[in-house]
Design a protein around this motif. Structure first.
Motif, PDB file in Angstrom:
ATOM      1  N   ALA A   1       0.817  -1.208   0.000  1.00 62.16           N
ATOM      2  CA  ALA A   1       0.000   0.000   0.000  1.00 62.16           C
ATOM      3  C   ALA A   1       0.858   1.269   0.000  1.00 62.16           C
ATOM      4  CB  ALA A   1      -0.922   0.005   1.212  1.00 62.16           C
ATOM      5  N   ASP A   2       2.166   1.115   0.163  1.00 64.08           N
ATOM      6  CA  ASP A   2       3.066   2.280   0.204  1.00 64.08           C
ATOM      7  C   ASP A   2       3.425   2.690  -1.217  1.00 64.08           C
ATOM      8  OD1 ASP A   2       4.877   4.232   0.873  1.00 64.08           O
ATOM      9  OD2 ASP A   2       6.460   2.827   1.493  1.00 64.08           O
ATOM     10  N   PRO A   3       3.058   3.913  -1.659  1.00 63.74           N
ATOM     11  CA  PRO A   3       3.377   4.315  -3.033  1.00 63.74           C
ATOM     12  C   PRO A   3       4.865   4.544  -3.261  1.00 63.74           C
ATOM     13  CG  PRO A   3       2.150   6.055  -1.902  1.00 63.74           C
ATOM     14  CD  PRO A   3       2.239   4.900  -0.970  1.00 63.74           C
ATOM     15  N   ALA A   4       5.645   4.706  -2.204  1.00 63.47           N
ATOM     16  CA  ALA A   4       7.082   4.926  -2.362  1.00 63.47           C
ATOM     17  C   ALA A   4       7.865   3.618  -2.316  1.00 63.47           C
ATOM     18  CB  ALA A   4       7.577   5.872  -1.265  1.00 63.47           C
ATOM     19  N   ALA A   5       7.194   2.497  -2.207  1.00 61.06           N
ATOM     20  CA  ALA A   5       7.871   1.208  -2.132  1.00 61.06           C
ATOM     21  C   ALA A   5       8.548   0.904  -3.465  1.00 61.06           C
ATOM     22  CB  ALA A   5       6.869   0.117  -1.788  1.00 61.06           C
ATOM     23  N   PRO A   6       9.770   0.354  -3.446  1.00 61.16           N
ATOM     24  CA  PRO A   6      10.455   0.026  -4.700  1.00 61.16           C
ATOM     25  C   PRO A   6       9.803  -1.185  -5.375  1.00 61.16           C
ATOM     26  CG  PRO A   6      11.741  -0.728  -2.836  1.00 61.16           C
ATOM     27  CD  PRO A   6      10.587   0.037  -2.272  1.00 61.16           C
ATOM     28  N   VAL A   7       9.683  -1.111  -6.674  1.00 59.17           N
ATOM     29  CA  VAL A   7       9.111  -2.217  -7.446  1.00 59.17           C
ATOM     30  C   VAL A   7      10.003  -2.513  -8.639  1.00 59.17           C
ATOM     31  CG1 VAL A   7       6.718  -1.801  -6.783  1.00 59.17           C
ATOM     32  CG2 VAL A   7       7.654  -0.642  -8.757  1.00 59.17           C
ATOM     33  N   LYS A   8       9.911  -3.716  -9.154  1.00 56.57           N
ATOM     34  CA  LYS A   8      10.679  -4.097 -10.335  1.00 56.57           C
ATOM     35  C   LYS A   8      10.093  -3.432 -11.564  1.00 56.57           C
ATOM     36  CE  LYS A   8      12.165  -8.630  -8.763  1.00 56.57           C
ATOM     37  NZ  LYS A   8      12.144 -10.061  -9.052  1.00 56.57           N
ATOM     38  N   ARG A   9      10.959  -3.204 -12.549  1.00 54.21           N
ATOM     39  CA  ARG A   9      10.503  -2.615 -13.799  1.00 54.21           C
ATOM     40  C   ARG A   9       9.675  -3.639 -14.565  1.00 54.21           C
ATOM     41  NH1 ARG A   9      12.712   2.050 -15.494  1.00 54.21           N
ATOM     42  NH2 ARG A   9      12.290   1.514 -17.654  1.00 54.21           N
ATOM     43  N   VAL A  10       8.712  -3.127 -15.298  1.00 58.35           N
ATOM     44  CA  VAL A  10       7.852  -3.989 -16.088  1.00 58.35           C
ATOM     45  C   VAL A  10       8.380  -4.007 -17.513  1.00 58.35           C
ATOM     46  CG1 VAL A  10       5.507  -4.338 -16.929  1.00 58.35           C
ATOM     47  CG2 VAL A  10       5.885  -3.444 -14.642  1.00 58.35           C
ATOM     48  N   GLY A  11       8.592  -5.189 -18.038  1.00 61.76           N
ATOM     49  CA  GLY A  11       9.069  -5.326 -19.407  1.00 61.76           C
ATOM     50  C   GLY A  11       7.962  -5.848 -20.305  1.00 61.76           C
ATOM     51  N   TYR A  12       8.064  -5.550 -21.581  1.00 57.51           N
ATOM     52  CA  TYR A  12       7.056  -6.017 -22.532  1.00 57.51           C
ATOM     53  C   TYR A  12       7.724  -6.911 -23.551  1.00 57.51           C
ATOM     54  CZ  TYR A  12       3.763  -6.112 -26.378  1.00 57.51           C
ATOM     55  OH  TYR A  12       2.933  -6.524 -27.377  1.00 57.51           O
ATOM     56  N   ARG A  13       7.161  -8.084 -23.729  1.00 59.77           N
ATOM     57  CA  ARG A  13       7.614  -8.988 -24.787  1.00 59.77           C
ATOM     58  C   ARG A  13       6.395  -9.397 -25.585  1.00 59.77           C
ATOM     59  NH1 ARG A  13      11.042 -13.560 -21.873  1.00 59.77           N
ATOM     60  NH2 ARG A  13       8.925 -13.963 -21.212  1.00 59.77           N
ATOM     61  N   SER A  14       6.451  -9.187 -26.862  1.00 63.02           N
ATOM     62  CA  SER A  14       5.332  -9.545 -27.717  1.00 63.02           C
ATOM     63  C   SER A  14       5.240 -11.059 -27.836  1.00 63.02           C
ATOM     64  CB  SER A  14       5.515  -8.928 -29.102  1.00 63.02           C
ATOM     65  OG  SER A  14       4.507  -9.390 -29.972  1.00 63.02           O
ATOM     66  N   THR A  15       4.033 -11.563 -27.846  1.00 65.75           N
ATOM     67  CA  THR A  15       3.861 -13.007 -27.979  1.00 65.75           C
ATOM     68  C   THR A  15       3.940 -13.457 -29.432  1.00 65.75           C
ATOM     69  OG1 THR A  15       1.471 -12.694 -28.061  1.00 65.75           O
ATOM     70  CG2 THR A  15       2.451 -13.175 -25.922  1.00 65.75           C
ATOM     71  N   ILE A  16       3.821 -12.523 -30.368  1.00 68.92           N
ATOM     72  CA  ILE A  16       3.880 -12.888 -31.787  1.00 68.92           C
ATOM     73  C   ILE A  16       5.056 -12.217 -32.476  1.00 68.92           C
ATOM     74  CG2 ILE A  16       1.418 -13.363 -31.967  1.00 68.92           C
ATOM     75  CD1 ILE A  16       1.111 -10.583 -33.240  1.00 68.92           C
TER      76      ILE A  16
END
Length: 94
Positions: free
Chosen positions: A51-66
């Motif tokens: 619930a903490d907005p300042a908490a560190p999170v991993k980056r989100v990557g995008y990989r196309s399925t096609i």
């Protein structure tokens, strides 16, 4: 008849006094009751609060399925009669 009613409790009491053992159901009940008093996690195992907005999170990557897909359809289809004749078995003359 009354002797039977008196003899049965006496026999049960005698058997109980001989078998003074460990009562597993009582121990299990105590363990379950005490487990409710334990904290959900301890400090070293606790992670960032979601619930903490300042908490560190991993980056989100995008990989196309096609992504590796490429069309194998030819630009112009070959004439079907020539294509059919090229794959049919040839007649053998005897």
């Amino acid at each position: 008849m009354t002797t039977l009613f008196e003899a049965r409790p006496a026999a049960v009491q005698s058997a109980r006094s001989r078998h003074v053992g460990f009562h597993w159901p009582v121990l299990a009940t105590i363990a379950i009751a005490l487990s409710g008093c334990m904290p959900a996690t301890t400090a070293p195992l606790a992670q960032a609060d979601p619930a903490d907005p300042a908490a560190p999170v991993k980056r989100v990557g995008y990989r196309s399925t096609i992504a590796p897909y490429s069309s194998l359809r030819p630009a112009t289809p070959a004439p079907w009669r020539e294509r059919n004749d090229s794959v049919t078995p040839q007649k053998q003359d005897r």
